[in-house]
Design an enzyme around this catalytic site. Structure first.
Site, PDB file in Angstrom:
ATOM      1  N   HIS A 142       0.609  -1.210  -0.094  1.00  0.00           N
ATOM      2  CA  HIS A 142      -0.233   0.016  -0.086  1.00  0.00           C
ATOM      3  C   HIS A 142       0.897   1.329   0.024  1.00  0.00           C
ATOM      4  O   HIS A 142       0.285   2.311  -0.359  1.00  0.00           O
ATOM      5  CB  HIS A 142      -0.908   0.137   1.172  1.00  0.00           C
ATOM      6  CG  HIS A 142      -0.404   0.094   2.269  1.00  0.00           C
ATOM      7  ND1 HIS A 142      -0.134  -0.600   3.340  1.00  0.00           N
ATOM      8  CD2 HIS A 142      -0.025   1.446   3.118  1.00  0.00           C
ATOM      9  CE1 HIS A 142       0.467   0.105   4.764  1.00  0.00           C
ATOM     10  NE2 HIS A 142       0.410   1.251   4.339  1.00  0.00           N
ATOM     11  N   ASP A 172       0.217  -7.574   1.539  1.00  0.00           N
ATOM     12  CA  ASP A 172       0.509  -6.335   1.715  1.00  0.00           C
ATOM     13  C   ASP A 172       2.077  -6.058   1.719  1.00  0.00           C
ATOM     14  O   ASP A 172       2.529  -5.209   2.320  1.00  0.00           O
ATOM     15  CB  ASP A 172       0.095  -5.514   3.001  1.00  0.00           C
ATOM     16  CG  ASP A 172       0.068  -4.059   3.180  1.00  0.00           C
ATOM     17  OD1 ASP A 172       0.267  -3.687   1.972  1.00  0.00           O
ATOM     18  OD2 ASP A 172       0.100  -3.545   3.925  1.00  0.00           O
ATOM     19  N   ASN A 251       5.511   5.178   9.056  1.00  0.00           N
ATOM     20  CA  ASN A 251       6.385   3.766   9.585  1.00  0.00           C
ATOM     21  C   ASN A 251       5.899   2.944   8.449  1.00  0.00           C
ATOM     22  O   ASN A 251       6.823   1.817   8.586  1.00  0.00           O
ATOM     23  CB  ASN A 251       6.125   3.606  10.932  1.00  0.00           C
ATOM     24  CG  ASN A 251       6.904   4.419  11.804  1.00  0.00           C
ATOM     25  OD1 ASN A 251       6.539   5.123  12.567  1.00  0.00           O
ATOM     26  ND2 ASN A 251       8.039   3.987  12.030  1.00  0.00           N
ATOM     27  N   SER A 252       4.849   2.929   7.739  1.00  0.00           N
ATOM     28  CA  SER A 252       4.522   1.782   7.071  1.00  0.00           C
ATOM     29  C   SER A 252       5.673   1.282   6.126  1.00  0.00           C
ATOM     30  O   SER A 252       6.251   2.150   5.317  1.00  0.00           O
ATOM     31  CB  SER A 252       3.407   2.052   6.045  1.00  0.00           C
ATOM     32  OG  SER A 252       2.119   2.255   7.206  1.00  0.00           O
ATOM     33  N   LEU A 307      -3.441 -25.893   1.779  1.00  0.00           N
ATOM     34  CA  LEU A 307      -3.604 -27.309   2.204  1.00  0.00           C
ATOM     35  C   LEU A 307      -4.940 -27.578   1.655  1.00  0.00           C
ATOM     36  O   LEU A 307      -4.981 -29.112   1.378  1.00  0.00           O
ATOM     37  CB  LEU A 307      -3.675 -26.969   3.632  1.00  0.00           C
ATOM     38  CG  LEU A 307      -3.741 -28.429   4.448  1.00  0.00           C
ATOM     39  CD1 LEU A 307      -2.855 -29.244   4.159  1.00  0.00           C
ATOM     40  CD2 LEU A 307      -3.876 -27.984   6.114  1.00  0.00           C
ATOM     41  N   GLY A 308      -6.163 -26.793   1.804  1.00  0.00           N
ATOM     42  CA  GLY A 308      -7.402 -27.411   1.342  1.00  0.00           C
ATOM     43  C   GLY A 308      -8.318 -27.618   2.245  1.00  0.00           C
ATOM     44  O   GLY A 308      -9.106 -28.699   1.982  1.00  0.00           O
TER      45      GLY A 308
END
Length: 515
Positions: A142, A172, A251-252, A307-308
């Site tokens: 983002h 992200d 800070n992201s 994994l399913g």
């Protein structure tokens, strides 16, 4: 300086006392010793006592070592933290008539007019961390967004144009690369699986454009799942690290480090009613970031393993009934056909106890364990099934949409009698009923009625449930249901495995109502 006071007679003792007090006060104000201000006669000025300075206590060796650890981390990791500025242009188009609804009307008479447009530059800023000496940088997706131009500024003020290697909105994570004129300072990557709640956490970033800001706190929690209102939609495959180290806007994308100076997370968001830090910040575990980064660099895209299964934590009453440790294990509610779990033999109703030898105590631990592997790698599951522990080897497959098969398998069951037990009435699950309920398995009995205030109702059994097992014993049809119910009678704490709207769950039928 000499001071003289009027003499007082012994009869004026109270006045004399007041004189002494007043003299003491004035003596302090004028710099004389209070002792010199006394009743009767002149007093010689007393020498002013030397100024007594307060000396700070010597810090303990432990405090000095801790301070040194923080300063060393700042010195070593600080140069690896970068400022990221991304920019792009948004084009706004609008009608020359002032309202788009008038375009068709006026267009009939004046023809289609040229559309007007306005270009608006958009700039966003954030942080990032260099993770390789040849210029690979981890940051948030983002932070970069739709940007076409991304620039990176180092601590020593050098600036470079960055190439977007790739990004994954589901975690992200974005990977950038810069080409510098020599090796860069890179921060070492740690192991986010080994962090513990209460451990030190150090955040470095550029909040509000304040470069290389260092804040210190602790790991507040692990495996945090956030709903959309909290911004969790930006990283739906991520269980966040929560920290109280101060994190603010800007800070992201910056690193969250442990006391050894290793990156354990990528700071991504805060929870704040005011927009500023209130001590609740979140970071993406670095193990997930590493997996995404490797895939983006080597494959150019995200190849996510699957994994399913659908699963939930084991209910306390179920764990007690099965004599399993409380708070451990994940109950498999559904196995999607054709997936890795299906091929490995995992079944709905199984309880996964460990993954690669690590006990499961949280829903996020299973998801994280899968995402940290690659497609084609092996996963070892320890499973509890019908009072036995099994080990299953799962070869992970690429993520695909989890869809049910076209319909249930044909059986020869026909509508028949009903049986009642513990306040519920059941009948055979026929092919037609299975199709109506959209279930893939026709083995079991269907609950058609549940008596009010009965043991079945108060324990959670519902009309439309399909009973698959009772007390870990498979119930394929009405005949087996009758045999099991006759043997158990009205025993307390009967474990029943039911399927409800495609999901499987354990229910303990208690003698008394649940609170």
């Amino acid at each position: 300086m000499t001071q003289s006071w009027p003499r007082r007679t012994p009869a004026s003792a109270p006045g004399a006392a007041r004189g002494v007090a007043l003299g003491a006060v004035l003596g302090v104000i004028l710099g004389a010793s209070p002792v010199a201000a006394r009743v009767g006669g002149d007093a010689a000025p007393a020498a002013r006592p030397p100024l007594q300075l307060v000396t700070a206590a010597a810090p303990s060796d432990e405090a000095l070592r801790l301070e040194s650890a923080f300063t060393d981390i700042s010195d070593r990791a600080g140069p690896a933290v970068v400022s990221i500025v991304s920019s792009y242009t948004v084009v706004h188009r609008f009608s020359p008539w002032g309202d788009e609804r008038l375009d068709d009307l006026f267009g009939q008479f004046f023809g289609a007019p040229p559309q007007r447009e306005m270009q608006e530059p958009v700039v966003s800023a954030g942080s990032g961390v260099i993770v390789s000496r040849d210029g690979y940088i981890l940051t948030n997706a983002h932070v970069v967004g739709r940007a076409k131009n991304v620039s990176v500024k180092l601590l020593d003020k050098r600036e470079y144009k960055a190439t977007i290697v790739g990004m994954d909105a589901d975690t992200d994570i974005c990977v950038l690369r810069i080409k510098a004129d020599g090796p860069l300072v890179a921060a070492p990557l740690g192991d986010s699986d080994r962090i513990r709640v209460g451990s030190w956490a150090i955040a470095i970033g550029n909040p509000f454009g304040l470069e290389n800001t260092v804040t210190v706190g602790v790991i507040s929690a692990k495996g945090r799942r956030l709903d959309e209102s909290s911004g969790g939609r930006t990283a739906r495959f991520t269980g966040f690290i929560q920290t109280d180290a101060s994190i603010n806007r800007g800070n992201s994308g910056g690193p969250l480090l442990n006391i050894r100076g290793e990156v354990i997370g990528i700071n991504t968001m805060i929870y704040s009613p005011s927009g500023g830090s209130v001590g609740i910040g979140f970071a993406i575990p670095v193990n997930i970031a590493k997996t995404v980064m490797d895939s983006l660099i080597k494959e150019g895209k995200i190849v996510r393993p699957q994994l399913g299964v659908a699963y939930r934590p084991v209910a306390p009453e179920v764990a007690k009934k099965l004599k399993l440790p409380a708070g451990t294990g994940m109950e498999v509610s559904q196995v999607f056909p054709g997936t890795a779990a299906d091929r490995a033999g995992l079944k709905a109703g199984d309880i996964i106890l460990t993954v690669d030898g690590k006990p499961l105590k949280d829903q996020e631990e299973l998801r994280s364990a899968v995402l940290q592997h690659k497609v084609g790698e092996r996963l070892i599951l320890e499973v509890f099934r019908r009072n036995a522990r099994l080990k299953l080897e799962v070869i992970l497959k690429e993520s695909q949409r989890e869809t049910p098969e076209s319909g249930p398998k044909e059986t020869r069951k026909a509508p028949g009698d009903e049986r009642s037990w513990l306040g519920m009435t059941v009948q055979d699950l026929t092919d037609d009923l299975a199709r109506q309920l959209e279930t893939q398995n026709t083995e079991g009995v269907l609950v058609t009625r549940v008596a009010a205030d009965s043991r079945a109702q108060t324990s959670g059994i519902q009309r439309g449930d399909i009973i698959r097992e009772i007390e870990q014993q498979a119930v394929h049809d009405l005949k087996e249901f009758e045999e099991v119910s006759r043997r158990l009678g009205d025993k307390d704490g009967i474990l029943v495995l039911v399927e409800r709207r495609g999901s499987v769950m354990y229910i303990v039928v208690e003698r008394e109502s649940k609170p």
